[in-house]
Design a protein around this motif. Structure first.
Motif, PDB file in Angstrom:
ATOM      1  N   GLN A 115       0.845  -1.190   0.000  1.00  0.00           N
ATOM      2  CA  GLN A 115       0.000   0.000   0.000  1.00  0.00           C
ATOM      3  C   GLN A 115       0.882   1.242   0.000  1.00  0.00           C
ATOM      4  O   GLN A 115       1.985   1.242   0.545  1.00  0.00           O
ATOM      5  CB  GLN A 115      -0.912   0.018   1.230  1.00  0.00           C
TER       6      GLN A 115
ATOM      7  N   ASP B 296      -3.467   0.880  -3.099  1.00  0.00           N
ATOM      8  CA  ASP B 296      -3.471  -0.461  -2.521  1.00  0.00           C
ATOM      9  C   ASP B 296      -3.253  -1.448  -3.667  1.00  0.00           C
ATOM     10  O   ASP B 296      -4.131  -1.657  -4.497  1.00  0.00           O
ATOM     11  CB  ASP B 296      -4.815  -0.735  -1.827  1.00  0.00           C
ATOM     12  N   ASP B 297      -2.043  -2.070  -3.709  1.00  0.00           N
ATOM     13  CA  ASP B 297      -1.714  -2.952  -4.817  1.00  0.00           C
ATOM     14  C   ASP B 297      -2.506  -4.252  -4.754  1.00  0.00           C
ATOM     15  O   ASP B 297      -2.801  -4.856  -5.785  1.00  0.00           O
ATOM     16  CB  ASP B 297      -0.214  -3.261  -4.816  1.00  0.00           C
ATOM     17  N   ILE B 298      -2.834  -4.718  -3.549  1.00  0.00           N
ATOM     18  CA  ILE B 298      -3.596  -5.966  -3.428  1.00  0.00           C
ATOM     19  C   ILE B 298      -4.988  -5.791  -4.025  1.00  0.00           C
ATOM     20  O   ILE B 298      -5.473  -6.619  -4.786  1.00  0.00           O
ATOM     21  CB  ILE B 298      -3.683  -6.399  -1.950  1.00  0.00           C
ATOM     22  N   ARG B 299      -5.649  -4.681  -3.667  1.00  0.00           N
ATOM     23  CA  ARG B 299      -6.984  -4.397  -4.210  1.00  0.00           C
ATOM     24  C   ARG B 299      -6.920  -3.728  -5.579  1.00  0.00           C
ATOM     25  O   ARG B 299      -7.951  -3.514  -6.208  1.00  0.00           O
ATOM     26  CB  ARG B 299      -7.751  -3.494  -3.251  1.00  0.00           C
ATOM     27  N   GLN B 300      -5.700  -3.355  -6.003  1.00  0.00           N
ATOM     28  CA  GLN B 300      -5.537  -2.636  -7.263  1.00  0.00           C
ATOM     29  C   GLN B 300      -6.418  -1.397  -7.284  1.00  0.00           C
ATOM     30  O   GLN B 300      -7.167  -1.138  -8.229  1.00  0.00           O
ATOM     31  CB  GLN B 300      -5.838  -3.553  -8.450  1.00  0.00           C
ATOM     32  N   GLU B 301      -6.320  -0.607  -6.208  1.00  0.00           N
ATOM     33  CA  GLU B 301      -7.179   0.569  -6.050  1.00  0.00           C
ATOM     34  C   GLU B 301      -6.353   1.778  -5.661  1.00  0.00           C
ATOM     35  O   GLU B 301      -5.484   1.697  -4.788  1.00  0.00           O
ATOM     36  CB  GLU B 301      -8.239   0.292  -4.989  1.00  0.00           C
TER      37      GLU B 301
ATOM     38  N   THR C   4     -11.734   7.464  -6.216  1.00  0.00           N
ATOM     39  CA  THR C   4     -11.105   6.139  -6.184  1.00  0.00           C
ATOM     40  C   THR C   4     -11.050   5.581  -7.601  1.00  0.00           C
ATOM     41  O   THR C   4     -11.941   5.833  -8.412  1.00  0.00           O
ATOM     42  CB  THR C   4     -11.885   5.152  -5.288  1.00  0.00           C
TER      43      THR C   4
ATOM     44  N   LYS D 130     -10.239   1.863  -9.651  1.00  0.00           N
ATOM     45  CA  LYS D 130      -9.969   0.428  -9.609  1.00  0.00           C
ATOM     46  C   LYS D 130      -9.438  -0.001 -10.977  1.00  0.00           C
ATOM     47  O   LYS D 130     -10.113   0.146 -11.982  1.00  0.00           O
ATOM     48  CB  LYS D 130     -11.231  -0.344  -9.249  1.00  0.00           C
TER      49      LYS D 130
ATOM     50  N   ASP E 278      -8.592  -3.029 -12.273  1.00  0.00           N
ATOM     51  CA  ASP E 278      -9.116  -4.197 -12.961  1.00  0.00           C
ATOM     52  C   ASP E 278     -10.408  -3.904 -13.715  1.00  0.00           C
ATOM     53  O   ASP E 278     -10.661  -4.465 -14.786  1.00  0.00           O
ATOM     54  CB  ASP E 278      -9.322  -5.357 -11.979  1.00  0.00           C
TER      55      ASP E 278
END
Length: 542
Positions: A223, A246-251, A275, A277, A279
């Motif tokens: 993050q 946040d790289d895990i949530r790609q956000e 925000t 996203k 993906d």
């Protein structure tokens, strides 16, 4: 003679195999030879081959190929394959060492490698303090902590705080992103890197984040948090006081004074929070959001509770959505609706749930309204289900057209004609061009009709498929007959520019003092001379 030879051989054996000494709490020795060089105050011991120093008090053990030991000054100069072991954790190698007992300081030079079971540091210039176990490198160095690599010109390892401070030409590389800055603090326990000043981060997918005042990078949790910066995606630049990734949530998230800019579409969106996203390609903006789009010398403004941009590799699927309390302003058109969809590729705007549009003196309503833009101008409008058009003439009569569906055509941003399809009804007031008075009222029912406009005013109506109508002279016109069913003139809901801009609307400046104060606010802090000139000017004018 034999006795002297025996004495000489004994001394030689001692100098070869028994090189061992202890001074000032330091044990030392070597496998080769040693000699004491007496130069007065600069007296030192030269040690050769696999030398060692054992400083018990500091739990420090030093080895090397050769050394000079100034015992009075408490200085050791070690050459060759130098190694320092401090306790069970710190292990440092180099090609040269200057160690100062009084300062508990080790100066290590050339091909220095530092390990402490947590990080690996490489440099050519390292100062290490055996008391505090702090270290500093300069003239360039690299620290590796797991999958994170940090480089800088200067750095301080502060053991008591588990902190490493990096300065000048700092770079951080991780599997998720690379960043560059001038100042970075790295916490070895939390794995958080904090930067100060301009910072640029390039994410693995090419997204670029620029921060003017730095940020926080959670290297373990993937993050990132920034202060006053910019996120650059394939389609947008996103600015904010506080940026978070946040790289895990790609956000990605921006907060405070948010600006989302699309140069390709000439769009700027302002808001409190945004925000993105990756993906799904969805960017959401809320908290007083306002969209501005430049269109052929004019600007289209729009606001709502929430704005959502959806980007797609398929152009026809890219769109901008607005939810709740939609308001639109353009110099030639204003509107309100519950929600909206703006198809970017073909410049079509859809308004849903009781939309209302105003164009010149015309009010248009329906269950759903779609507008087609061409070259930045309104070209065509479709009104689906319960379509209703009201036109206020020059003497405040309401000309009305009602039908199941309507299509309005525009020319030079003015209403040119309207086609009505199904269940057509109309009320049209005839005016005397010379006296500008009512000569009668036409009330007609028919299936389809065509209404022609001149200068934004109704001019002619053509009726299709067995029209039924009547002409009512002025003296017989009664109020109930002047309104079609479901008639509503809702001019009080028509938004002006300030209403759409909300908190971004410019504040009017009315007095000379306010002009001066406004200029002072816009003046940079360093422009003190300009501030003085503005104040003096205000005083002189008063």
């Amino acid at each position: 003679m034999k006795f002297q030879r025996i004495i000489f051989l004994s001394l030689l054996l001692i100098s070869t195999f028994s090189l061992y000494g202890q001074r000032n709490g330091v044990k030392y020795g070597s496998e080769g030879y040693s000699e004491v060089v007496n130069r007065g105050a600069d007296r030192f011991t030269r040690l050769v081959k696999n030398v060692w120093f054992d400083i018990k008090e500091k739990d420090t053990y030093i080895t090397g190929d050769s050394a000079l030991y100034y015992d009075k000054q408490g200085i050791m100069i070690v050459f060759g394959d130098v190694r320092i072991k401090k306790g069970d954790s710190v292990n440092i190698t180099a090609h040269r060492l200057n160690y100062y007992m009084k300062d508990n300081k080790a100066e290590l030079r050339n091909n220095v490698v530092y390990n402490d079971n947590r990080i690996r540091l490489t440099t050519n210039y390292l100062d290490y303090f055996t008391n505090s176990e702090d270290a500093r490198f300069y003239n360039g160095g690299t620290i590796v902590d797991g999958e994170t690599t940090l480089k800088a010109q200067d750095a301080f390892v502060i053991n008591a705080e588990n902190l490493i401070k990096f300065y000048e030409d700092v770079s951080l590389k991780s599997p998720e992103y690379d960043l560059e800055t001038d100042t970075l603090f790295y916490d070895q326990i939390t794995k958080i890197a904090t930067t100060f000043g301009p910072t640029q981060t390039i994410m693995q997918d090419g997204e670029i984040i620029d921060a003017e005042e730095g940020g926080r990078f959670y290297t373990d949790s993937k993050q990132v948090n920034y202060i006053d910066g910019k996120i650059t995606t394939e389609n947008y630049e996103i600015f904010g006081d506080d940026l978070f990734f946040d790289d895990i949530r790609q956000e990605s998230r921006a907060k405070g004074n948010v600006r989302v800019i699309s140069e390709e579409d000439n769009i700027i969106i302002l808001g409190d929070i945004a925000t993105t996203k990756k993906d799904s390609g969805i960017t959401k903006i809320w908290g007083n959001p306002v969209m501005k789009q430049l269109v052929e010398g004019d600007t289209l403004y729009m606001t709502a509770d929430t704005l959502i941009s959806i980007d797609s590799k398929i152009d026809s699927l890219s769109r901008l959505l607005a939810y709740k309390n939609v308001k639109i302003f353009k110099t030639d058109m204003q509107g309100v609706a519950d929600s909206m969809a703006y198809m970017m590729s073909d410049s079509v705007i859809f308004l849903y749930r009781d939309p209302i549009l105003w164009n010149d003196g015309n009010q248009l309503t329906a269950d759903t309204i779609s507008m087609e833009m061409k070259n930045g101008k309104l070209n065509k409008m479709h009104m689906k289900n319960r379509a209703f058009t009201v036109n206020k003439d020059t003497i405040s009569n309401y000309n009305q057209i009602k039908g199941r569906d309507m299509t309005a055509f525009f020319k030079d941003d003015q209403m040119d004609r309207i086609m009505v399809y199904g269940n057509g009804e109309s009320i049209y007031f005839a005016l005397d061009e010379k006296t500008n008075t009512v000569t009668g009222m036409n009330k007609i029912l028919c299936s389809n009709m065509k209404i022609q406009f001149v200068d934004g005013q109704m001019n002619d109506i053509t009726f299709y498929k067995d029209p039924e109508g009547k002409f009512i002279p002025p003296h017989e016109i009664s109020e109930p007959e002047t309104r079609l069913k479901d008639f509503k003139w809702q001019i009080d809901r028509k938004p002006d520019l300030n209403e759409v801009l909300g908190k971004y609307a410019p504040k009017p400046v009315t007095t000379e003092e306010e002009v001066v104060q406004d200029s002072l606010k816009k003046t940079k802090p360093e422009s003190t001379q300009l501030k003085k000139e503005l104040k003096n000017r205000a005083q002189n004018e008063n």
